[in-house]
Design a protein around this motif. Structure first.
Motif, PDB file in Angstrom:
ATOM      1  N   ALA A   1       0.808  -1.226   0.000  1.00 17.33           N
ATOM      2  CA  ALA A   1       0.000   0.000   0.000  1.00 17.33           C
ATOM      3  C   ALA A   1       0.839   1.273   0.000  1.00 17.33           C
ATOM      4  N   VAL A   2       2.066   1.224   0.521  1.00 20.61           N
ATOM      5  CA  VAL A   2       2.877   2.449   0.610  1.00 20.61           C
ATOM      6  C   VAL A   2       3.658   2.738  -0.662  1.00 20.61           C
ATOM      7  N   LEU A   3       3.681   1.813  -1.603  1.00 20.86           N
ATOM      8  CA  LEU A   3       4.551   1.975  -2.779  1.00 20.86           C
ATOM      9  C   LEU A   3       4.288   3.267  -3.569  1.00 20.86           C
ATOM     10  N   PRO A   4       3.025   3.649  -3.838  1.00 20.47           N
ATOM     11  CA  PRO A   4       2.833   4.887  -4.605  1.00 20.47           C
ATOM     12  C   PRO A   4       3.441   6.114  -3.934  1.00 20.47           C
ATOM     13  N   ARG A   5       3.205   6.269  -2.621  1.00 20.09           N
ATOM     14  CA  ARG A   5       3.779   7.419  -1.909  1.00 20.09           C
ATOM     15  C   ARG A   5       5.297   7.300  -1.809  1.00 20.09           C
ATOM     16  N   LEU A   6       5.771   6.099  -1.594  1.00 20.57           N
ATOM     17  CA  LEU A   6       7.210   5.882  -1.462  1.00 20.57           C
ATOM     18  C   LEU A   6       7.942   6.263  -2.740  1.00 20.57           C
ATOM     19  N   SER A   7       7.355   5.936  -3.880  1.00 18.70           N
ATOM     20  CA  SER A   7       8.008   6.225  -5.168  1.00 18.70           C
ATOM     21  C   SER A   7       8.084   7.718  -5.466  1.00 18.70           C
ATOM     22  N   MET A   8       7.261   8.520  -4.750  1.00 14.49           N
ATOM     23  CA  MET A   8       7.247   9.964  -4.990  1.00 14.49           C
ATOM     24  C   MET A   8       8.194  10.730  -4.070  1.00 14.49           C
ATOM     25  N   LEU A   9       8.831  10.064  -3.118  1.00 13.75           N
ATOM     26  CA  LEU A   9       9.736  10.764  -2.201  1.00 13.75           C
ATOM     27  C   LEU A   9      10.955  11.299  -2.939  1.00 13.75           C
ATOM     28  N   THR A  10      11.362  12.499  -2.572  1.00  9.94           N
ATOM     29  CA  THR A  10      12.565  13.083  -3.174  1.00  9.94           C
ATOM     30  C   THR A  10      13.809  12.479  -2.531  1.00  9.94           C
ATOM     31  N   PRO A  11      14.937  12.511  -3.233  1.00  7.14           N
ATOM     32  CA  PRO A  11      16.184  12.043  -2.611  1.00  7.14           C
ATOM     33  C   PRO A  11      16.492  12.757  -1.305  1.00  7.14           C
ATOM     34  N   ALA A  12      16.178  14.037  -1.222  1.00  9.92           N
ATOM     35  CA  ALA A  12      16.481  14.800  -0.003  1.00  9.92           C
ATOM     36  C   ALA A  12      15.721  14.244   1.199  1.00  9.92           C
ATOM     37  N   ILE A  13      14.447  13.917   1.017  1.00 14.47           N
ATOM     38  CA  ILE A  13      13.658  13.362   2.129  1.00 14.47           C
ATOM     39  C   ILE A  13      14.191  11.989   2.519  1.00 14.47           C
ATOM     40  N   LYS A  14      14.473  11.155   1.530  1.00 14.85           N
ATOM     41  CA  LYS A  14      14.986   9.814   1.829  1.00 14.85           C
ATOM     42  C   LYS A  14      16.310   9.896   2.579  1.00 14.85           C
ATOM     43  N   ASN A  15      17.166  10.803   2.152  1.00 16.39           N
ATOM     44  CA  ASN A  15      18.464  10.945   2.823  1.00 16.39           C
ATOM     45  C   ASN A  15      18.300  11.461   4.251  1.00 16.39           C
ATOM     46  N   SER A  16      17.344  12.360   4.452  1.00 15.99           N
ATOM     47  CA  SER A  16      17.090  12.883   5.799  1.00 15.99           C
ATOM     48  C   SER A  16      16.627  11.773   6.732  1.00 15.99           C
ATOM     49  N   VAL A  17      15.797  10.872   6.222  1.00 19.91           N
ATOM     50  CA  VAL A  17      15.345   9.736   7.028  1.00 19.91           C
ATOM     51  C   VAL A  17      16.530   8.869   7.432  1.00 19.91           C
ATOM     52  N   LEU A  18      17.416   8.586   6.475  1.00 17.63           N
ATOM     53  CA  LEU A  18      18.576   7.731   6.775  1.00 17.63           C
ATOM     54  C   LEU A  18      19.474   8.371   7.831  1.00 17.63           C
ATOM     55  N   VAL A  19      19.690   9.663   7.719  1.00 11.89           N
ATOM     56  CA  VAL A  19      20.512  10.360   8.709  1.00 11.89           C
ATOM     57  C   VAL A  19      19.836  10.312  10.082  1.00 11.89           C
ATOM     58  N   ARG A  20      18.502  10.454  10.094  1.00 10.16           N
ATOM     59  CA  ARG A  20      17.773  10.400  11.367  1.00 10.16           C
ATOM     60  C   ARG A  20      17.884   9.013  12.000  1.00 10.16           C
ATOM     61  N   VAL A  21      17.822   7.965  11.195  1.00  6.89           N
ATOM     62  CA  VAL A  21      17.997   6.617  11.743  1.00  6.89           C
ATOM     63  C   VAL A  21      19.367   6.496  12.398  1.00  6.89           C
ATOM     64  N   SER A  22      20.401   7.035  11.754  1.00  3.90           N
ATOM     65  CA  SER A  22      21.750   6.955  12.330  1.00  3.90           C
ATOM     66  C   SER A  22      21.809   7.668  13.672  1.00  3.90           C
ATOM     67  N   GLU A  23      21.091   8.779  13.789  1.00  6.25           N
ATOM     68  CA  GLU A  23      21.045   9.507  15.071  1.00  6.25           C
ATOM     69  C   GLU A  23      20.324   8.674  16.128  1.00  6.25           C
ATOM     70  N   LEU A  24      19.226   8.043  15.732  1.00  4.22           N
ATOM     71  CA  LEU A  24      18.473   7.224  16.685  1.00  4.22           C
ATOM     72  C   LEU A  24      19.286   6.027  17.171  1.00  4.22           C
ATOM     73  N   LEU A  25      20.105   5.454  16.300  1.00  7.42           N
ATOM     74  CA  LEU A  25      20.971   4.350  16.724  1.00  7.42           C
ATOM     75  C   LEU A  25      21.933   4.814  17.804  1.00  7.42           C
ATOM     76  N   LYS A  26      22.517   5.970  17.605  1.00  8.36           N
ATOM     77  CA  LYS A  26      23.464   6.486  18.599  1.00  8.36           C
ATOM     78  C   LYS A  26      22.755   6.853  19.906  1.00  8.36           C
ATOM     79  N   GLU A  27      21.568   7.433  19.789  1.00  2.00           N
ATOM     80  CA  GLU A  27      20.822   7.832  20.986  1.00  2.00           C
ATOM     81  C   GLU A  27      20.342   6.625  21.793  1.00  2.00           C
ATOM     82  N   ASN A  28      20.118   5.508  21.129  1.00  2.53           N
ATOM     83  CA  ASN A  28      19.533   4.331  21.778  1.00  2.53           C
ATOM     84  C   ASN A  28      20.504   3.152  21.871  1.00  2.53           C
ATOM     85  N   LYS A  29      21.798   3.424  21.811  1.00  2.00           N
ATOM     86  CA  LYS A  29      22.758   2.318  21.736  1.00  2.00           C
ATOM     87  C   LYS A  29      22.734   1.426  22.982  1.00  2.00           C
ATOM     88  N   GLU A  30      22.523   2.018  24.159  1.00  2.00           N
ATOM     89  CA  GLU A  30      22.489   1.185  25.368  1.00  2.00           C
ATOM     90  C   GLU A  30      21.291   0.235  25.336  1.00  2.00           C
TER      91      GLU A  30
END
Length: 440
Positions: free
Chosen positions: A14-43
């Protein structure tokens, strides 16, 4: 279980249509945010990982499997780097790879588009959760993650952090990453049957897992069954390079699919290179399974302390993926014999030649039918990250769609896009009398 499988696949689809419309900038921002969450939640990640390690010990998993399962400071840093690296890569979605004009004026091109819903089944390694999610999200594919029961706590928290990052940036799109949080094996079989909802399966793990997935699937499967990798040390090799390359390919991390299982050596190297190389390997804890001639070369008194680790090879040994400090050894008289050995016993994963003879090197590259073929380097580099691809979904030895490490580009397919200006096949349009009658 069937209802559960259907629900999770439908959510991903169901998410494929919206997912295909995401810009590279938004996708990259999500990836960077995941990296921050990993560091914040490492313990917390490490605390969840300890639950999995305790369970793995309780069911008697090997030390090699537990090593793959462990997520410590080093592994979290590695996952953070994967996310940062993938964020920096060029987004392949929408790329026009070629364009040409035919005689009637049609402009025809090829465009990269996502595959769709990807089901990845994997064992032990929680880092796959991050690698697969990052590559799928960046390439606008939805992913269904099914890790092993031995890693369910670690995988669950990693998948949830990824989903959290997605939802922070694009509300309601978190099902771009779906996690199978039930342990029942039937769920895997059910998802593998969902033609039309799930587009491809990618299994990562031991040969038994991959064969089980392939045999159960009604959807396409991209895979390699095992990694029986070989290094051939030629009689024109630089032996200083050879010692280190062989050591690295076998000893550095023996439990992975790109470590060598077979060492092929030219007969001219039996007196000098082989006893020294064998000593290095034996001192490093490697068990050697040798053909007759390489076995005889190690019968000197200096090898008495290693007798228990020097054995004669069986035919089956050369086919075996040991994933351990065990190495099968074969002596050959020529490059042709070496390549014949690799063709017979290898798994078409990764193979290498060590030689300073350019002609032999080029023949090896052209004639050895493997996904990755090396000259004067360790096979341990067959990895999407090491190849500068950011990460990998897995390694394919198939010959359709993708071969070798699968990363962003391999998670897209090409479709034809055609630009016209009213062209008609053979210029056949509506007959003039019908146009007049309908006032067209």
């Amino acid at each position: 279980m069937k209802d559960y499988a259907l629900e999770i696949a439908r959510r991903a689809k169901a998410v494929l249509p919206r997912l295909s419309m995401l810009t590279p900038a938004i996708k990259n921002s999500v990836l960077v945010r995941v990296s921050e969450l990993l560091k914040e939640n490492k313990e917390f990640i490490q605390k969840e990982n300890e639950k999995d390690i305790e369970f793995a010990r309780s069911i008697g998993l090997s030390s090699a499997m537990i090593d793959r399962l462990r997520v410590g400071e080093k592994q979290i840093k590695s996952m953070v780097k994967v996310l940062e690296d993938v964020a920096k890569l060029k987004d392949p979605v929408g790329e026009i790879t070629s364009m040409w004009t035919v005689e009637n004026g049609l402009k025809i091109g090829r465009m990269r588009v996502p595959i769709g819903v990807i089901f990845i089944v994997y064992e032990s390694r929680p880092n796959v959760t991050i690698e697969a999610s990052s590559l799928c999200f960046k390439s606008s594919n939805a992913v269904i993650l099914r890790g092993g029961k031995e890693a369910i706590h670690t995988n669950h928290i990693l998948a949830n952090l990824f989903r959290k990052a997605i939802n922070e940036h694009v509300e309601g799109l978190q099902d771009a990453v779906c996690f199978v949080d039930k342990k029942e094996r039937e769920i895997v079989t059910e998802i593998l049957q969902l033609e039309g909802l799930v587009d491809v399966a990618i299994p990562r793990g031991g040969e038994s897992l991959i064969r089980a997935v392939s045999e159960s699937a009604k959807i396409p499967v991209i895979k390699h069954y095992k990694g029986v990798c070989s290094i051939y040390v030629d009689n024109e090799a630089d032996l200083k390079k050879a010692y280190d390359i062989v050591y690295n390919a076998k000893v550095q991390r023996p439990s992975v699919c790109n470590a060598i299982e077979n060492l092929v050596i030219h007969k001219d190297l039996l007196q000098d290179f082989w006893p020294k190389m064998a000593t290095v390997l034996l001192e490093s804890g490697v068990e050697l399974r040798c053909d007759d001639i390489s076995y005889q070369a190690l019968q000197e008194d200096s090898f008495d302390a290693f007798k228990s680790k020097i054995k004669k090879a069986t035919e089956e040994d050369y086919y075996e993926e040991f994933l351990d400090l065990i190495l099968a050894v074969k002596t050959v008289e020529s490059l042709e014999e070496a390549m014949g050995f690799i063709e017979k016993y290898g798994s078409k994963h990764s193979d290498a030649i060590i030689t300073e003879n350019h002609t032999k090197a080029m023949r090896f590259l052209q004639e050895v039918d493997s996904a990755a073929v090396y000259v004067n380097a360790s096979t341990r580099f067959t990895d999407g990250n090491e190849f500068g691809m950011g990460a990998e979904m897995g390694i394919s030895t198939d010959k359709i769609h993708a071969r070798g490490p699968m990363a962003l580009q391999e998670l897209t397919i090409e479709k034809f896009v055609i630009f016209g200006n009213g062209q008609l096949r053979e210029n056949v349009g509506i007959p003039e009398n019908l146009k007049e009658k309908l006032n067209l």
